[in-house]
Design an enzyme around this catalytic site. Structure first.
Site, PDB file in Angstrom:
ATOM      1  N   GLU A  57      65.368  -9.102   5.461  1.00 14.16           N
ATOM      2  CA  GLU A  57      64.405  -8.489   6.371  1.00 14.16           C
ATOM      3  C   GLU A  57      64.515  -6.969   6.286  1.00 14.16           C
ATOM      4  O   GLU A  57      65.302  -6.353   7.039  1.00 14.16           O
ATOM      5  CB  GLU A  57      64.704  -8.912   7.814  1.00 14.16           C
ATOM      6  CG  GLU A  57      64.461 -10.376   8.081  1.00 14.16           C
ATOM      7  CD  GLU A  57      63.959 -10.570   9.512  1.00 14.16           C
ATOM      8  OE1 GLU A  57      62.904 -11.185   9.672  1.00 14.16           O
ATOM      9  OE2 GLU A  57      64.612 -10.084  10.444  1.00 14.16           O
ATOM     10  N   HIS A  93      70.449  -9.711  13.401  1.00 13.37           N
ATOM     11  CA  HIS A  93      69.079  -9.190  13.339  1.00 13.37           C
ATOM     12  C   HIS A  93      69.106  -7.661  13.498  1.00 13.37           C
ATOM     13  O   HIS A  93      69.898  -7.129  14.280  1.00 13.37           O
ATOM     14  CB  HIS A  93      68.220  -9.834  14.435  1.00 13.37           C
ATOM     15  CG  HIS A  93      66.769  -9.539  14.236  1.00 13.37           C
ATOM     16  ND1 HIS A  93      66.221  -8.322  14.567  1.00 13.37           N
ATOM     17  CD2 HIS A  93      65.766 -10.265  13.673  1.00 13.37           C
ATOM     18  CE1 HIS A  93      64.932  -8.322  14.232  1.00 13.37           C
ATOM     19  NE2 HIS A  93      64.636  -9.497  13.691  1.00 13.37           N
ATOM     20  N   ASN A 123      60.888 -16.443  15.253  1.00  9.60           N
ATOM     21  CA  ASN A 123      61.766 -15.625  16.100  1.00  9.60           C
ATOM     22  C   ASN A 123      60.894 -15.047  17.221  1.00  9.60           C
ATOM     23  O   ASN A 123      60.171 -14.082  17.019  1.00  9.60           O
ATOM     24  CB  ASN A 123      62.387 -14.508  15.242  1.00  9.60           C
ATOM     25  CG  ASN A 123      63.217 -13.539  16.057  1.00  9.60           C
ATOM     26  OD1 ASN A 123      63.512 -13.798  17.225  1.00  9.60           O
ATOM     27  ND2 ASN A 123      63.594 -12.424  15.445  1.00  9.60           N
ATOM     28  N   TRP A 124      60.989 -15.668  18.385  1.00  6.39           N
ATOM     29  CA  TRP A 124      60.134 -15.234  19.508  1.00  6.39           C
ATOM     30  C   TRP A 124      60.625 -13.929  20.129  1.00  6.39           C
ATOM     31  O   TRP A 124      59.960 -13.361  20.984  1.00  6.39           O
ATOM     32  CB  TRP A 124      60.077 -16.329  20.587  1.00  6.39           C
ATOM     33  CG  TRP A 124      59.262 -17.535  20.221  1.00  6.39           C
ATOM     34  CD1 TRP A 124      58.585 -17.746  19.050  1.00  6.39           C
ATOM     35  CD2 TRP A 124      59.020 -18.688  21.037  1.00  6.39           C
ATOM     36  NE1 TRP A 124      57.946 -18.968  19.089  1.00  6.39           N
ATOM     37  CE2 TRP A 124      58.208 -19.561  20.304  1.00  6.39           C
ATOM     38  CE3 TRP A 124      59.433 -19.074  22.315  1.00  6.39           C
ATOM     39  CZ2 TRP A 124      57.772 -20.796  20.796  1.00  6.39           C
ATOM     40  CZ3 TRP A 124      59.009 -20.311  22.817  1.00  6.39           C
ATOM     41  CH2 TRP A 124      58.187 -21.153  22.062  1.00  6.39           C
ATOM     42  N   LYS A 125      61.824 -13.503  19.749  1.00  5.14           N
ATOM     43  CA  LYS A 125      62.426 -12.290  20.327  1.00  5.14           C
ATOM     44  C   LYS A 125      62.430 -12.403  21.860  1.00  5.14           C
ATOM     45  O   LYS A 125      62.652 -13.502  22.373  1.00  5.14           O
ATOM     46  CB  LYS A 125      61.706 -11.045  19.813  1.00  5.14           C
ATOM     47  CG  LYS A 125      61.626 -11.040  18.273  1.00  5.14           C
ATOM     48  CD  LYS A 125      61.207  -9.744  17.675  1.00  5.14           C
ATOM     49  CE  LYS A 125      61.205  -9.857  16.168  1.00  5.14           C
ATOM     50  NZ  LYS A 125      60.884  -8.621  15.472  1.00  5.14           N
ATOM     51  N   GLU A 146      67.317  -5.648  15.044  1.00  2.00           N
ATOM     52  CA  GLU A 146      67.116  -5.120  16.401  1.00  2.00           C
ATOM     53  C   GLU A 146      68.432  -5.130  17.185  1.00  2.00           C
ATOM     54  O   GLU A 146      68.674  -4.260  18.006  1.00  2.00           O
ATOM     55  CB  GLU A 146      66.013  -5.919  17.118  1.00  2.00           C
ATOM     56  CG  GLU A 146      64.643  -5.531  16.577  1.00  2.00           C
ATOM     57  CD  GLU A 146      63.593  -6.621  16.660  1.00  2.00           C
ATOM     58  OE1 GLU A 146      63.806  -7.624  17.351  1.00  2.00           O
ATOM     59  OE2 GLU A 146      62.545  -6.457  15.990  1.00  2.00           O
ATOM     60  N   GLY A 193      57.770  -5.625  12.040  1.00  2.00           N
ATOM     61  CA  GLY A 193      56.855  -5.207  13.104  1.00  2.00           C
ATOM     62  C   GLY A 193      55.996  -3.996  12.764  1.00  2.00           C
ATOM     63  O   GLY A 193      55.417  -3.377  13.652  1.00  2.00           O
ATOM     64  N   SER A 200      56.693  -8.527   8.966  1.00  2.00           N
ATOM     65  CA  SER A 200      55.222  -8.452   8.945  1.00  2.00           C
ATOM     66  C   SER A 200      54.565  -9.570   8.142  1.00  2.00           C
ATOM     67  O   SER A 200      53.571  -9.347   7.446  1.00  2.00           O
ATOM     68  CB  SER A 200      54.770  -7.075   8.427  1.00  2.00           C
ATOM     69  OG  SER A 200      55.203  -6.060   9.307  1.00  2.00           O
TER      70      SER A 200
HETATM   71  P1  PGA Z   1      57.843  -9.400  12.389  1.00  2.00           P
HETATM   72  O1  PGA Z   1      59.388  -9.606  12.724  1.00  2.00           O
HETATM   73  O2  PGA Z   1      57.358 -10.667  11.731  1.00  2.00           O
HETATM   74  O3  PGA Z   1      57.180  -9.151  13.710  1.00  2.00           O
HETATM   75  O4  PGA Z   1      57.740  -8.223  11.467  1.00  2.00           O
HETATM   76  C1  PGA Z   1      60.249 -10.308  11.885  1.00  2.00           C
HETATM   77  C2  PGA Z   1      61.623 -10.352  12.482  1.00  2.00           C
HETATM   78  O5  PGA Z   1      62.038  -9.378  13.148  1.00  2.00           O
HETATM   79  O6  PGA Z   1      62.348 -11.340  12.350  1.00  2.00           O
END
Ligand code: PGA
Length: 262
Positions: free
Chosen positions: A178, A100, A14-16, A102, A184, A224
């Site tokens: 998640e 997700h 997931n490159w966001k 976010e 993160g 993470s």
């Molecule tokens: P992260 O994010 O690996 O940077 O913790 C995972 C995600 O949000 O899918």
């Protein structure tokens, strides 16, 4: 989906909202593809920002698949700024991330919105990676006592997202556990947490549909993950794969992760 694919470990990048220019996105893809020449035991999915999907699609090697990070709940029409599941399919996406944390946090996505997106994406023939997870490390009851259980939010998110989904479509569903506190933060869950979550998620899906159907749903872990902990989640936590954020932006880290689990 063929069983052969289902038995593979699913690693989703997931490159966001990264990288900020197309050239860097192409370089990142190239580096990942150079590092992973073959992936016999794994299915690798890259989820770039929408605007890079088509350009990357033309550069894709056979063993890497594309996904999007979101989609809208209608296939076409007057919805300014939105991207539909059918559009994603037409430019080469196989998967789509939905729900997700976010997007729930910054874009105000509710369980109801997520449910509509899940149904629309499955209808368009995309494979859905549904993201769910609790906000806090441990769950407490109303009197402040630790319940030793997964937060009810995980169940709520799952049950609402799958409301009205046809059983015949569940084979195209992947659930990514998640925990928000792990995303993160450098503070990953333990393999035991992941195993408990997998059992919990499969049980809920089993209650909603049936056990056989639940067993077709792959459960990923995300939060993470890095090259040091990746294989623990698969080997000890029995995750069917990983959803990787930050570590997927560093090709060396990501390639090492993939190699460590295959
Ligand atoms: P992260 O994010 O690996 O940077 O913790 C995972 C995600 O949000 O899918």
């Amino acid at each position: 989906m063929k069983n052969e694919t289902k038995n593979k470990i699913l690693i989703v990048a997931n490159w966001k909202m990264n990288p900020i220019i197309l050239k860097e996105a192409e370089e990142l893809l190239r580096a990942v593809q150079n590092g992973i020449q073959r992936a016999k035991d794994a299915e690798i999915v890259i989820c770039p920002p929408f605007v890079y999907v088509e350009a990357l699609s033309s550069k894709l090697k056979a063993h890497i698949t594309l996904g999007a990070q979101d989609c809208f709940w209608e296939q076409e029409g007057a919805y300014t700024g939105e991207v539909s599941p059918s559009m994603l399919k037409s430019v080469g996406c196989t998967y789509v991330l939905i729900g997700h944390s976010e997007r729930r946090q910054y874009l105000g996505e509710t369980n109801e919105i997520i449910n509509k997106k899940v149904k629309a994406a499955l209808k368009a023939g995309l494979k859905v990676i549904l993201c769910i997870g609790e906000d806090m490390r441990d769950s407490f009851d109303t009197r402040g006592h630790w319940t030793h259980e997964l937060d009810p939010k995980v169940k709520d998110e799952l049950v609402s997202a799958l409301d009205g989904v046809q059983k015949s479509k569940v084979g195209n569903l992947v659930v990514a556990y998640e925990p928000v506190w792990a995303i993160g933060t450098g503070n990953a869950a333990t393999p035991d947490d992941v195993l408990s979550a997998k059992i919990f998620i499969r049980k809920i899906i089993g209650d909603m549909f049936d056990r056989k159907t639940a067993e077709t749903v792959r459960v990923l872990y995300g939060g993470s993950t890095d090259k040091k902990n990746a294989s623990d989640f698969i080997k000890e936590g029995h995750a069917d794969g990983l959803l990787v954020g930050g570590s997927s932006l560093d090709p060396e880290e990501f390639v090492t992760m993939v190699k460590s689990v295959t």
